[in-house]
Design an enzyme around this catalytic site. Sequence first.
Site, short mmCIF file in Angstrom:
data_model
loop_
_atom_site.label_atom_id
_atom_site.label_comp_id
_atom_site.label_asym_id
_atom_site.label_seq_id
_atom_site.Cartn_x
_atom_site.Cartn_y
_atom_site.Cartn_z
CE LYS A 258 -3.95 -1.74 3.09
NZ LYS A 258 -5.05 -1.75 1.68
NE ARG B 164 -10.67 -9.81 -1.53
CZ ARG B 164 -10.99 -8.85 -2.76
NH1 ARG B 164 -11.50 -9.02 -3.71
NH2 ARG B 164 -10.80 -7.53 -2.22
N1 BES Z 1 -8.11 -3.61 4.51
C1 BES Z 1 -8.16 -3.32 3.25
C2 BES Z 1 -9.62 -2.75 2.98
C3 BES Z 1 -9.63 -1.04 3.67
C4 BES Z 1 -9.37 -0.12 2.72
C5 BES Z 1 -10.00 -0.99 4.89
C6 BES Z 1 -9.57 1.14 3.43
C7 BES Z 1 -10.45 0.19 5.23
C8 BES Z 1 -10.03 1.33 4.77
C9 BES Z 1 -8.23 -4.53 2.32
O1 BES Z 1 -7.26 -5.46 2.67
C10 BES Z 1 -7.95 -4.00 1.08
O2 BES Z 1 -6.53 -3.77 0.95
N2 BES Z 1 -8.66 -4.11 -0.12
C11 BES Z 1 -8.06 -3.72 -1.28
C12 BES Z 1 -8.51 -4.91 -2.15
C13 BES Z 1 -7.95 -4.63 -3.81
C14 BES Z 1 -6.71 -4.96 -3.68
C15 BES Z 1 -8.78 -5.47 -4.58
C16 BES Z 1 -8.79 -2.49 -1.67
O3 BES Z 1 -9.74 -2.27 -1.13
O4 BES Z 1 -8.05 -1.58 -2.25
MN MN Z 2 -5.37 -5.52 2.20
#
Ligand code: BES
Ligand code: MN
Length: 506
Positions: free
Chosen positions: A283, A357
């Site tokens: 990230k 997931r």
């Molecule tokens: N934990 C994150 C989702 C999240 C984002 C929670 C912002 C709270 C605030 C999750 O694990 C994630 O990173 N999801 C990705 C999925 C994508 C890579 C398909 C996302 O939402 O960008």
């Molecule tokens: Mn994530």
Amino acid sequence: MNILVKKGTLAYHAAEVALSFHFEEEKVPAGISVSLDEAGGGLITEALSRGDFKGKHAETAVLYPVKPSGPKRIIMLGLGKKGEFNLEKFRGAMARAAQQVRSLSVKQFAASVDLGEMPGQDYSPEAIVEAMVEAVVLGLYQFVIFKTVDQDNIKEVDEFVIVDDRDSVLKQLKKAAKTAGIIAAGVCYARDLVSHPANEMTPKDLAYEALNLGASLKGMNTVVLDSKEMQDMGMNALLGVARGSDEPPKFIIIDYRGGKRGELPIVLAGKGLTFDSGGISLKPAEKMDEMKSDMAGAAAVMAAIKVAAELALPLNLVALVPAVENLPSGKAYKPGDILKTLSGLTVEVVNTDAEGRLILADALYYAQRYKPAAIIDLATLTGACVVALGERVSGMMGNNDELKAKVRAAAEATAEKVWELPLWEEYKEMIKSDVADYKNSGGRPAGAITAAALLSKFVGDIPWVHLDIAGPAWGTKDLPYIPKGASGVGVRLLVRLLRDWPAGKE
Ligand code: BES
Ligand code: MN
Ligand code: ZN
């Protein structure tokens, strides 16, 4: 904080502060404020007639009776327009009043349930008490345990007293206050778990918390599986995510038996990413710190089962928490990897940041062994859900209309908003993989839904609801009774759902 229900009259009760409630339409004291006005020597009448205080929602004014025979201070509290009043409005106003008390460095305050005349809207005294107690406790929440400087500046209110002179209702009010106190403490417990930084809340720490619950609560038992046991079982999706971290993963199982022997349990599953860096699909640095809150689903289900046990709800429950840290390293799982889940289905990892997931796939499949009456999972699953519904609303998806209706009702009663997103076949097509059964991301379109679509492959035909709490789990702005940061979202909703569960009706 101490919450007490006492017999007496607010106007003659020697409190540090007494709350005087006012609707916008009332230009003279009404309800409880009539006697408070008398005890205060007409101060309230004065404030109203001069027009300084208008009764706008959550407006406050502090008054000082000259020769107090009762409360030393009166805080006038606006409840807004009568026609717009509801319990959520009331919670908001009560929280603001409590914060006003705290800002005065006053340690104690009192209120009565008498809201005066409310045409067409009568709430039971118990409902008013529950709302009061929740708002006060939640509105005064602060996470200060890591502050070591200027501790004198940290103000805390010690006591909130509900005063009522009717013998006939005192017992119910005490019960309502106690129940609400337990629920609010549960929300604060979830907030604490989430507020702890990732170095102080590792999977092991979370497991330790769960073991503590199991050891201290009646009917409760906790088992924690370690990597070896997960390997033997074949939880390879969970283990794949965990591989990049030196912190060993834990699979937490909390069992509460409050219902009949043999009665099928409700399973609550919570995403327990104690830190989500994204892994190899790293990230951006900005706001990555907030990913300590990626175990908010875990915190919510742990708090909910804790509250259920403390309220001795007549239900059987299981809380499942896959607890993992998602980090990049030489051992980390990589984009392109294929993981064989506990169910046997294979998932291609196209993005290591879509890790929630994967761990939930194994947890949800594990849940099926209980033949549960329902599975409800809570997860900070997707940024896409925040894009779709904003910071204050959870996305709801599931496979069973009856269960969805129950969740919706609990959401409405607690003002923990949920909004349903569709889980149509088209979305399930989007997560098919060329090389494995499924892939862990369908890309940007409908991101919250395709995430849930993958989860749906692991619940079999058990009634299931998934709540994507990525938005409301962490707030960037103060709300009246939800200070910014960890919100504890889901706890009040789940507890409402469980209290209203047919066999478990109180
Ligand atoms: N934990 C994150 C989702 C999240 C984002 C929670 C912002 C709270 C605030 C999750 O694990 C994630 O990173 N999801 C990705 C999925 C994508 C890579 C398909 C996302 O939402 O960008
Ligand atoms: Mn994530
Ligand atoms: Zn995550």
